[in-house]
Design an enzyme around this catalytic site. Structure first.
Site, PDB file in Angstrom:
ATOM      1  N   TYR A   1       0.812  -1.215   0.000  1.00 48.82           N
ATOM      2  CA  TYR A   1       0.000   0.000   0.000  1.00 48.82           C
ATOM      3  C   TYR A   1       0.848   1.270   0.000  1.00 48.82           C
ATOM      4  CZ  TYR A   1       0.818   0.163   5.117  1.00 48.82           C
ATOM      5  OH  TYR A   1       1.384   0.213   6.374  1.00 48.82           O
TER       6      TYR A   1
ATOM      7  N   ASP B   1       1.846   4.539   1.951  1.00 45.65           N
ATOM      8  CA  ASP B   1       1.864   5.065   3.311  1.00 45.65           C
ATOM      9  C   ASP B   1       2.776   6.292   3.350  1.00 45.65           C
ATOM     10  OD1 ASP B   1       1.230   5.220   5.978  1.00 45.65           O
ATOM     11  OD2 ASP B   1       2.725   3.759   6.619  1.00 45.65           O
TER      12      ASP B   1
ATOM     13  N   GLU C   1       4.715   0.899   0.568  1.00 43.50           N
ATOM     14  CA  GLU C   1       5.091   0.091   1.736  1.00 43.50           C
ATOM     15  C   GLU C   1       4.664  -1.354   1.530  1.00 43.50           C
ATOM     16  OE1 GLU C   1       4.628   1.666   5.644  1.00 43.50           O
ATOM     17  OE2 GLU C   1       4.190  -0.272   6.549  1.00 43.50           O
TER      18      GLU C   1
ATOM     19  N   SER D   1       4.240  -4.714   3.753  1.00 40.58           N
ATOM     20  CA  SER D   1       4.247  -5.321   5.082  1.00 40.58           C
ATOM     21  C   SER D   1       4.197  -6.820   4.899  1.00 40.58           C
ATOM     22  CB  SER D   1       3.025  -4.886   5.897  1.00 40.58           C
ATOM     23  OG  SER D   1       3.079  -3.516   6.167  1.00 40.58           O
TER      24      SER D   1
ATOM     25  N   HIS E   1       9.922  -1.075   9.864  1.00 46.61           N
ATOM     26  CA  HIS E   1       9.456  -1.418  11.207  1.00 46.61           C
ATOM     27  C   HIS E   1       9.389  -2.920  11.399  1.00 46.61           C
ATOM     28  CE1 HIS E   1       7.184   2.716  11.476  1.00 46.61           C
ATOM     29  NE2 HIS E   1       8.484   2.834  11.296  1.00 46.61           N
TER      30      HIS E   1
ATOM     31  N   ASN F   1       7.864  -6.180  13.874  1.00 42.34           N
ATOM     32  CA  ASN F   1       6.755  -6.530  14.753  1.00 42.34           C
ATOM     33  C   ASN F   1       7.001  -7.868  15.426  1.00 42.34           C
ATOM     34  OD1 ASN F   1       4.767  -4.334  14.104  1.00 42.34           O
ATOM     35  ND2 ASN F   1       5.195  -5.127  12.056  1.00 42.34           N
TER      36      ASN F   1
ATOM     37  N   ARG G   1       1.739  -6.483  20.642  1.00 39.36           N
ATOM     38  CA  ARG G   1       2.653  -6.537  19.503  1.00 39.36           C
ATOM     39  C   ARG G   1       3.676  -5.444  19.738  1.00 39.36           C
ATOM     40  NH1 ARG G   1       2.185  -3.498  13.983  1.00 39.36           N
ATOM     41  NH2 ARG G   1       0.616  -2.349  15.163  1.00 39.36           N
TER      42      ARG G   1
ATOM     43  N   HIS H   1       6.052  -2.951  18.466  1.00 36.76           N
ATOM     44  CA  HIS H   1       6.227  -2.299  17.168  1.00 36.76           C
ATOM     45  C   HIS H   1       7.548  -1.535  17.243  1.00 36.76           C
ATOM     46  CE1 HIS H   1       4.972   1.089  14.280  1.00 36.76           C
ATOM     47  NE2 HIS H   1       4.955  -0.005  13.544  1.00 36.76           N
TER      48      HIS H   1
END
Lengths: 65, 502
Positions: B93, B95, B100, B102, B157, B159, B244, B246
């Site tokens: 998507y 961002d 990005e 994920s 990032h 997770n 979670r 982050h």
């Protein structure tokens, strides 16, 4: 484990000024790595963007996360 | 016991539109992703990801410290931009003006590497698809880096699923020393400084792309006043059981070994926190300056002042954590990240720390900043250049260029951990050992009937009202072992839903 402890001790007196990017002198592997780096440096100008200054200037991003 | 560490990486890529003066990063990012999705639908309509993202459960403003976390701007959710779910279980998507990717939820650090690399392949395929739509001479190019060298940063990032019962304060205490010092092998390297108020050439070369952009120790923000520990409390899972973590402090890596270590060592540190195994607290006098010191100390030996009046270097602190982790593995095992993969993380960790300690150039095939520094120093010597030369800045960007013809990372012989064939499979197939399997397989088989998807649910439209939502609040379920035969034996989405009883 014991072996690693030894490595750590033997290197603790190493001078911090020693240049970090030099391959170990005399080692075959080091020589080979150095030759590979030289080959890469020979070809790199063909890979680099033709006008480095313009390229760097025009690379502008919006801040993200 | 430490719980299974379900893992994932979110990577924001830099993007430029070449060959035009009218570039807009949001439009370019949208075009890139739409071109990819359109190309998938052309090749195989049934396999095209048609599901849109479902924002129903998004709560990025929740703070792990609770409502007393202090004033903060909750992140905005951008619902109007292109946002797709792929058949490998990933989200792709736009961002904050960046494309990005994920990754899907992964059950071990090697799986994370595989799906992160699949993301690079998806971005490459997207560039090729966009090139077909653009006029001759124009091109979209993406960079897997974290800064534009002008003070603008974007993240990679991480997770980690954690046990909700672990006090968040304990997590903060023990992750800070790791985050400050793991840079010595996770850093992707950068020429110059982007620290606010400092001249760009105040630093020749530093270890981390991101360290200049961190201003706080703990906080909720991700785009300004970035904190070393981010407190976003949005588990995308059963919030009674899980949190979670982050993590926003890391660099994007081109080296697979660096990605493996970044995620693997952090997952092990979190296991040790859950099992209360870390007996020593390393509290820095000031953690934000320590983060910068480590990034700028190529000897890795500069003492970092601790609050108790003593000090410790980045290398020493990493050896302390490694030693503790090795003992933890002997005592508890590493089932939480897959025992064999966990042991491979420990072996790599030891190998890379030993290399950094004795002869950093010996890990030039494993550590991005070392690979970069070695190449750049060689070029500098050959042409007798100062660090401020534009050619070095260009090389700094081009290391991260994904295009094989331009990438410098592709030329430094980085060691590979995953087979290219496995990466190609991971572009379309989900991991089999997390809930991503259920998401990905449903999209492959009934994509046109899934109207929305997100991390913890799928919404089906099977023709009869109302829409039917399948919740997936348990990240370790929905695996092939759990749902494989159910999915295989269902000839339609309606049959699947009937069997699920939803």
């Amino acid at each position: 484990m014991a072996e690693r402890e030894q490595i750590r001790k033997s290197t603790s007196s190493r001078s911090d000024e020693e240049t970090v990017e030099e391959a170990p002198a005399g080692s075959e592997k080091g020589e080979q790595l150095k030759a590979e780096l030289d080959d890469l440096l020979d070809e790199i100008d063909d890979v680099l963007e033709t006008n480095a200054e313009d390229f760097v200037k025009s690379y502008v991003q919006k801040g993200g996360q | 016991m430490a719980i299974r560490k379900i893992l994932g990486l979110e990577t924001e890529y830099g993007i430029i539109h070449r060959g035009t003066d009218e570039s807009n990063p949001i439009a370019a990012s949208s075009m890139l992703i739409n071109a990819y999705i359109a190309s998938l639908e052309r090749t195989d309509r049934a396999k095209g990801p048609t599901a849109a993202w479902d924002f129903e459960d998004e709560t990025p403003g929740n703070d792990a410290r609770g409502p007393i976390g202090g004033p903060a701007m909750p992140p905005e959710i951008e619902t109007h931009l292109v946002n797709a779910v792929l058949t490998n279980g990933a989200r792709y998507y736009v961002d904050h003006a960046h494309p990005e990717y994920s990754s899907p939820e992964c059950a071990d650090p090697l799986s994370v590497v595989r799906y992160d690399r699949a993301g690079e392949e998806i971005l490459l395929a997207s560039m090729a698809a966009a090139a077909n739509l653009l006029p001759p001479g124009q091109e979209l190019v993406v960079y897997k880096n974290n800064s534009d060298r002008k003070g603008n940063s974007y993240g990679c990032h991480e997770n980690y699923l954690m046990d909700r019962q672990v006090p968040f304060g304990r997590v903060v205490t023990h992750v800070i020393p790791h985050f400050v010092t793991r840079q010595i092998y996770t850093g992707a390297g950068k020429v110059g400084s982007e620290l606010h108020g400092e001249e760009p050439d105040a630093v020749g070369f530093q270890i981390s792309q991101r360290a200049d952009f961190f201003e706080e120790e703990v906080g909720l923000e991700t785009t300004l006043k970035r904190p070393i520990v981010n407190t976003r409390d949005e588990p995308h899972a059963d919030a009674q059981k899980y949190r979670r973590l982050h993590v926003i402090v890391g660099d994007a890596n081109l080296s697979e070994v660096a990605t493996f270590l970044k995620v693997g060592t952090t997952a092990i540190v979190l296991c040790m926190i859950e099992d209360d195994w870390l007996n020593r607290e390393f509290v820095f006098s000031a953690s934000v300056p320590a983060l910068r010191t480590v990034s700028r100390d190529l000897t890795l030996r500069q003492p970092l002042p601790l609050a108790d009046g003593t000090s410790i270097s980045a290398l020493e602190l990493q050896w302390e954590l490694y030693d503790r982790a090795r003992k933890y593995s002997e005592e508890f095992g590493l089932e939480a990240i897959g025992h064999d993969v966990g042991v491979a993380v420990l072996d790599r960790w030891e190998q890379v720390l030993s290399g950094l300690e004795t002869e950093p150039s010996s890990v030039a095939r494993q550590v991005d900043w070392v690979a970069k520094q070695r190449l750049f120093e060689g070029y500098r010597r050959r042409h007798d250049l100062p660090w401020s030369d534009a050619r070095l800045a260009a090389m700094d960007l081009q290391y991260h260029d994904l295009r094989p013809a331009r990438s410098l990372a592709a030329r430094v012989d980085l060691e590979r951990l995953v087979d290219p064939a496995e990466v190609a499979t991971a572009v379309t197939e989900p991991p089999e050992d997390t809930r991503a399997y259920f998401r990905g397989r449903c999209l492959q088989r009934w994509g046109s009937q899934i109207v929305a998807a997100n991390w913890d649910s799928l919404v089906f439209d099977v023709g009869d009202d109302p829409l039917r939502r399948v919740p997936m609040m348990e990240p370790t379920r929905g695996t092939r072992a759990h749902t494989g035969s159910l999915l295989d034996s269902s000839s339609s989405a309606a049959e699947l839903l009937d069997k699920l009883g939803s």
